[in-house]
Each structure stands twice: as C-alpha cells, then as structure tokens.
Design an enzyme around this catalytic site. Structure first.
Site, PDB file in Angstrom:
ATOM      1  N   ASN A  12      37.375 -48.766  10.228  1.00 56.00           N
ATOM      2  CA  ASN A  12      37.313 -48.683  11.686  1.00 56.00           C
ATOM      3  C   ASN A  12      36.877 -47.263  12.031  1.00 56.00           C
ATOM      4  OD1 ASN A  12      37.726 -48.570  14.419  1.00 56.00           O
ATOM      5  ND2 ASN A  12      39.954 -48.829  14.324  1.00 56.00           N
ATOM      6  N   LYS A  14      36.243 -46.048  14.849  1.00 56.67           N
ATOM      7  CA  LYS A  14      36.720 -45.607  16.177  1.00 56.67           C
ATOM      8  C   LYS A  14      35.558 -44.940  16.931  1.00 56.67           C
ATOM      9  CE  LYS A  14      41.305 -45.406  14.220  1.00 56.67           C
ATOM     10  NZ  LYS A  14      42.645 -44.848  14.212  1.00 56.67           N
ATOM     11  N   HIS A  98      43.901 -53.325  18.908  1.00 57.94           N
ATOM     12  CA  HIS A  98      44.246 -52.084  18.207  1.00 57.94           C
ATOM     13  C   HIS A  98      45.216 -51.283  19.080  1.00 57.94           C
ATOM     14  CE1 HIS A  98      43.956 -48.168  16.332  1.00 57.94           C
ATOM     15  NE2 HIS A  98      43.471 -48.781  15.270  1.00 57.94           N
ATOM     16  N   GLU A 100      45.309 -48.315  19.816  1.00 57.94           N
ATOM     17  CA  GLU A 100      44.628 -47.370  20.723  1.00 57.94           C
ATOM     18  C   GLU A 100      44.086 -48.095  21.949  1.00 57.94           C
ATOM     19  OE1 GLU A 100      42.199 -45.664  17.642  1.00 57.94           O
ATOM     20  OE2 GLU A 100      44.017 -44.823  16.749  1.00 57.94           O
ATOM     21  N   GLU A 168      49.525 -52.291  11.608  1.00 53.52           N
ATOM     22  CA  GLU A 168      49.313 -50.847  11.689  1.00 53.52           C
ATOM     23  C   GLU A 168      50.480 -50.194  12.435  1.00 53.52           C
ATOM     24  OE1 GLU A 168      44.843 -49.816  11.217  1.00 53.52           O
ATOM     25  OE2 GLU A 168      45.265 -50.109  13.347  1.00 53.52           O
ATOM     26  N   GLY A 174      46.603 -41.962  11.584  1.00 54.77           N
ATOM     27  CA  GLY A 174      46.061 -40.611  11.709  1.00 54.77           C
ATOM     28  C   GLY A 174      47.064 -39.497  11.451  1.00 54.77           C
ATOM     29  N   SER A 213      46.826 -44.384   7.781  1.00 49.42           N
ATOM     30  CA  SER A 213      46.763 -43.331   6.755  1.00 49.42           C
ATOM     31  C   SER A 213      46.517 -43.868   5.346  1.00 49.42           C
ATOM     32  CB  SER A 213      48.028 -42.460   6.789  1.00 49.42           C
ATOM     33  OG  SER A 213      48.095 -41.756   8.023  1.00 49.42           O
TER      34      SER A 213
HETATM   35  P1  13P Z   1      43.847 -43.858   9.985  1.00 50.05           P
HETATM   36  O1  13P Z   1      43.411 -44.498   8.674  1.00 50.05           O
HETATM   37  O2  13P Z   1      42.967 -42.720  10.388  1.00 50.05           O
HETATM   38  O3  13P Z   1      45.304 -43.528   9.947  1.00 50.05           O
HETATM   39  O4  13P Z   1      43.646 -44.963  11.126  1.00 50.05           O
HETATM   40  C1  13P Z   1      44.163 -46.238  10.932  1.00 50.05           C
HETATM   41  C2  13P Z   1      43.621 -47.128  12.000  1.00 50.05           C
HETATM   42  O5  13P Z   1      44.002 -47.030  13.149  1.00 50.05           O
HETATM   43  C3  13P Z   1      42.604 -48.111  11.608  1.00 50.05           C
HETATM   44  O6  13P Z   1      42.385 -49.036  12.611  1.00 50.05           O
END
Ligand code: 13P
Length: 251
Positions: A12, A14, A98, A100, A168, A174, A213
């Site tokens: 992803n 983003k 997601h 976010e 997640e 992150g 992560s």
């Molecule tokens: P990270 O791998 O950067 O922690 O992000 C995970 C994520 O939100 C994937 O959709």
C-alpha cells in the site's frame, strides 16, 4: 482438511510515489523470484493517478489495486473515484476501510460495506481493513472490536474468491511496533471465527492479511502465524529491496 489459502503480499503506497516510481516497480518485477508466482500473489496499490501508467506496462507478475473507491459508479462526487474507474485503469483489487480512511475521512463500517458492494459490482477484489486503537488493545477489546468491524463492514455473499480481510492494529501502523505472534494469532482466529460463522465453508477460504510495520526482518515470523495468509505492507513496500524481502519470506 480445508484447501490451503494462497499467500497474498500487498504493497500500500498510500500518498507516496510519482511517475518515477515506474523504475522501482520495474526493479520489483526484475528481482522477484521466478518461483514466487507459483505459490503466492503479489500486488501494488499506488495512488490512483499512477495506476494507468504503472499497470499499463508489459505483462507483469505484479497485480494492481486502488486504495479506496466511492460506492457509486459515477455522478456528482467531486474528487472521488469509482470502482469502475479503478478497474478501467488496470486495478483488479481495492483496499477499503483502511484506518487512515476511517480516521481522515470519517468512514465507518456502513460506508465500507457499501464500498465492498461497489467493488463487487465492478469486478474488483476488495481488501477490507480492520484494526483496533491502542486504547482498545489496552482495554483487552482488540478481538471484539475487530470481530464487530468484520461483521458490519462485510456484506452477505463473501467468498474466498471475492474478499480479502486485512488486520491492521492502528498502533502498529508506521510505528515500528508489532503485536506478538500470539496476539496476531488471537485476533486472526477471532476473524476466522466470524468468517466461518457467516460464510460457512467459504469463510475458511477467505484470506486474512496482517498489516502494521511488516519488514523483511519480521515477515517470516508473522507469515508463519496461524491464519495469517499474507501481508499488507505500507512503508516497506516503497523500495523494491524491502518489498521483495517481505515477498520472498512467503517462499
Ligand atoms: P506500515 O507498513 O508503514 O506500518 O503501514 C501499514 C499499512 O497501513 C498498510 O496498509
């Protein structure tokens, strides 16, 4: 015994990347172990504006997905993109719900539910994200919160072919922090339980990814956990070397 689920590794991106990202993608294609495609699937979800350019190249072992879609096929929805548009741009999947999106755009389970139906309407594979906050984890509510999101975000009619779930934990995204394998196993078992309860034999076939992560260093451990059928990778999916390190952990 249930049929084994095919591993799926999803990147992803983003809100990262540019037209230059084509080079990174080419490095991924070039570096991918030729044996990979016989055992697992690999997918990249770039910003929608890059999809057509990145997905439009030569035949590649990498599949493409969007990061969100509107629930309508077209209409007066300024700034939005429909599932049909993603499909036309070369995506065969879409990440939905997601954390976010849930946080930045106030998306709840009801809208995610509608978007899953939109993805099916357009012939896309929805990857539905669920996960708890740190407060919910500390209150021992992780499995219950996630089970509720799975119940409410996923419509009737889900099968192993038309749905993927991604767990997640929000506090792991992150941050470099991950739950213990035991904690991951517990939440994935609870998701599996809800899927089996709702969709019977098909529930057993639905893939459940872990995200938060994931790095080359921890990928093998996480992928070995019961009911972890792949990974949803953020930061580490932007560089070919890291993403391939994670993908190859599935071999
Ligand atoms: P990270 O791998 O950067 O922690 O992000 C995970 C994520 O939100 C994937 O959709």
């Amino acid at each position: 015994m249930a049929a084994p689920r095919r591993v799926l590794i999803v990147g992803n991106w983003k809100m990262n990347g540019s037209r230059q990202s084509k080079q990174e993608l080419e490095a991924m294609v070039k570096g991918l172990n030729p044996a990979f495609s016989s055992v697992a699937d690999i997918m990249v979800c770039p910003p929608a504006i890059l999809l057509a350019e990145l997905a439009g190249g030569a035949v590649s072992p990498i599949r493409f997905g969007g990061q969100d879609c509107h629930h309508n096929a077209s209409g007066a929805h300024t700034g939005d993109i429909s599932a049909e548009m993603l499909k036309e741009s070369g995506a065969d999947s879409v990440i939905l719900g997601h954390s976010e999106r849930r946080a930045d755009h106030g998306e709840g389970d009801a809208i995610v539910h509608a978007k899953v139906k939109a993805a099916w309407r357009a012939g896309l594979l929805p990857i539905v994200c669920v996960g708890e906050t740190l407060e919910q984890r500390d209150a021992d509510e992780a499995a219950a919160v996630v089970a509720r999101q799975v119940r409410q975000s996923i419509p009737e009619g889900a099968t192993g072919e038309n749905l993927v779930v991604a767990y997640e934990p929000i506090w792991a995204i992150g941050t470099g922090r991950t739950p213990t394998p035991e904690d991951v196993a517990q939440v994935h078992a609870s998701i599996r339980h809800v899927l089996n309860e709702r969709f019977g034999e098909e529930g057993e076939k639905i893939r459940i990814l872990y995200g938060g992560s994931v790095k080359p260093e921890n990928a093998k451990t996480l992928l070995a956990v019961a009911n972890v059928d792949g990974a949803l990778v953020g930061g580490a999916s932007l560089k070919a070397e890291d993403f391939l390190g994670i993908a190859h952990a599935a071999l």
